[in-house]
Design a protein around this motif. Structure first.
Motif, short mmCIF file in Angstrom:
data_model
loop_
_atom_site.label_atom_id
_atom_site.label_comp_id
_atom_site.label_asym_id
_atom_site.label_seq_id
_atom_site.Cartn_x
_atom_site.Cartn_y
_atom_site.Cartn_z
N UNK A 144 0.83 -1.19 0.00
CA UNK A 144 0.00 0.00 0.00
C UNK A 144 0.88 1.26 0.00
N UNK A 145 1.96 1.21 0.75
CA UNK A 145 2.86 2.37 0.82
C UNK A 145 3.53 2.62 -0.52
N UNK A 146 3.89 1.54 -1.22
CA UNK A 146 4.53 1.70 -2.53
C UNK A 146 3.56 2.35 -3.51
N UNK A 147 2.29 1.98 -3.44
CA UNK A 147 1.29 2.51 -4.36
C UNK A 147 1.09 4.01 -4.17
N UNK A 187 9.09 5.42 -10.61
CA UNK A 187 8.19 4.76 -11.57
C UNK A 187 7.66 3.42 -11.05
N UNK A 188 8.28 2.87 -10.01
CA UNK A 188 7.85 1.58 -9.49
C UNK A 188 6.41 1.64 -8.98
N UNK A 189 6.02 2.78 -8.41
CA UNK A 189 4.65 2.93 -7.92
C UNK A 189 3.65 2.79 -9.06
N UNK A 190 3.92 3.49 -10.18
CA UNK A 190 3.03 3.43 -11.33
C UNK A 190 3.02 2.03 -11.95
N UNK A 191 4.19 1.39 -12.00
CA UNK A 191 4.25 0.03 -12.56
C UNK A 191 3.43 -0.94 -11.72
N UNK A 222 -12.03 -14.11 9.30
CA UNK A 222 -11.01 -14.22 8.26
C UNK A 222 -10.75 -12.86 7.66
N UNK A 223 -9.52 -12.40 7.72
CA UNK A 223 -9.18 -11.05 7.26
C UNK A 223 -8.33 -11.13 6.00
N UNK A 224 -8.85 -10.60 4.91
CA UNK A 224 -8.12 -10.59 3.65
C UNK A 224 -6.93 -9.65 3.69
N UNK A 225 -5.91 -9.95 2.90
CA UNK A 225 -4.71 -9.11 2.89
C UNK A 225 -4.93 -7.83 2.09
N UNK A 226 -3.97 -6.91 2.16
CA UNK A 226 -4.11 -5.58 1.58
C UNK A 226 -4.40 -5.62 0.09
N UNK A 227 -3.70 -6.47 -0.66
CA UNK A 227 -3.90 -6.53 -2.11
C UNK A 227 -5.34 -6.89 -2.44
N UNK A 228 -5.88 -7.85 -1.73
CA UNK A 228 -7.26 -8.26 -1.98
C UNK A 228 -8.24 -7.14 -1.67
N UNK A 229 -7.97 -6.39 -0.65
CA UNK A 229 -8.84 -5.28 -0.28
C UNK A 229 -8.79 -4.17 -1.34
N UNK A 230 -7.59 -3.88 -1.82
CA UNK A 230 -7.45 -2.84 -2.84
C UNK A 230 -8.18 -3.23 -4.11
N UNK A 231 -7.98 -4.47 -4.55
CA UNK A 231 -8.63 -4.95 -5.77
C UNK A 231 -10.14 -4.95 -5.60
N UNK A 232 -10.62 -5.44 -4.45
CA UNK A 232 -12.06 -5.47 -4.21
C UNK A 232 -12.69 -4.10 -4.23
N UNK A 233 -12.02 -3.12 -3.61
CA UNK A 233 -12.55 -1.75 -3.60
C UNK A 233 -12.56 -1.15 -5.00
N UNK A 234 -11.54 -1.47 -5.80
CA UNK A 234 -11.49 -0.95 -7.17
C UNK A 234 -12.65 -1.51 -8.00
N UNK A 264 0.12 -3.07 -12.87
CA UNK A 264 0.08 -4.52 -12.71
C UNK A 264 -1.18 -4.95 -11.96
N UNK A 265 -1.50 -4.22 -10.90
CA UNK A 265 -2.71 -4.54 -10.13
C UNK A 265 -3.96 -4.32 -10.98
N UNK A 266 -3.94 -3.24 -11.79
CA UNK A 266 -5.08 -2.96 -12.66
C UNK A 266 -5.28 -4.09 -13.68
N UNK A 267 -4.18 -4.57 -14.27
CA UNK A 267 -4.29 -5.67 -15.24
C UNK A 267 -4.81 -6.94 -14.57
N UNK A 268 -4.33 -7.22 -13.36
CA UNK A 268 -4.78 -8.39 -12.64
C UNK A 268 -6.27 -8.28 -12.31
N UNK A 269 -6.70 -7.09 -11.90
CA UNK A 269 -8.10 -6.86 -11.56
C UNK A 269 -9.00 -7.06 -12.77
#
Length: 201
Positions: free
Chosen positions: A1-4, A11-15, A59-71, A19-24
């Motif tokens: 989350x901090x990197x994003x 440029x790593x943040x944008x990359x 059961x608590x989902x990890x940060x990536x799952x939460x970000x993708x779900x909210x998107x 990547x997350x957008x493509x996965x979503x």
């Protein structure tokens, strides 16, 4: 989350965002092998004490799952309102719950109203039947169905702190998982719709 969110990674943040957008997009449009998704669907299991002497497993989902779900829910907000309203008022309708409370109070105060029945789905998050929910989501909100099926068609691995054992999550939903909470609302909408039909008949 901090990197994003941080500019210090250049440029790593944008990359990472791309990547997350493509996965979503892929998770929302194509069925993915459940074995590949095991790290994505894995959760931390937190046992909370439940009065009087029970245990509530969370059961608590990890940060990536939460970000993708909210998107996903941000993009599909209009579809969610269309699928749920007016029976379910807490799915993307601003002030929906407040309006429902005022409407209920107004109906209760009418002279011809004899009683109001309050229905509480006991332990709803943990006891939701996933097979029924996956079937219902295909019918009620097809736009969300592929993502929900990818996320919940196979049991998720649950990990407990200071333990080497893995527990399978086979029913219920993940806390903080926006998309699944809305799936639960879709299922509850079916229950409300059936109750409404019985009342009308």
């Amino acid at each position: 989350k901090r990197i994003l969110c941080s500019k210090q990674f250049g440029t790593k943040s944008m990359e990472l965002c791309e990547s997350i957008a493509r996965m979503t997009i892929r998770l929302s449009t194509k069925y993915v092998d459940p074995n590949i998704l095991k790290p994505f669907t894995a959760c931390r299991l937190v046992p909370l004490k439940k009065k009087p002497d029970g245990v509530r497993p969370i059961g608590i989902g990890e940060v990536l799952r939460r970000i993708v779900g909210k998107a996903v829910m941000r993009v599909l907000q209009r579809e969610m309102v269309t699928c749920n309203a007016p029976i379910q008022v807490c799915a993307g309708i601003p002030g929906g719950v407040e309006a429902a409370v005022h409407a209920t109070r107004r109906i209760f105060e009418e002279p011809e109203t004899e009683a109001i029945i309050l229905i509480d789905a006991e332990n709803a998050f943990n006891s939701l039947n996933r097979n029924a929910a996956l079937n219902n989501i295909n019918i009620i909100c097809p736009a969300l169905a592929t993502y929900i099926i990818n996320s919940y068609r196979e049991p998720a691995n649950l990990y407990v702190a200071n333990s080497d054992k893995t527990i399978l999550s086979q029913e219920g939903v993940t806390q903080g998982d926006k998309k699944k909470q809305n799936s639960r609302k879709n299922k509850i909408s079916l229950l409300s719709f059936e109750a409404h039909n019985i009342y009308i008949k």
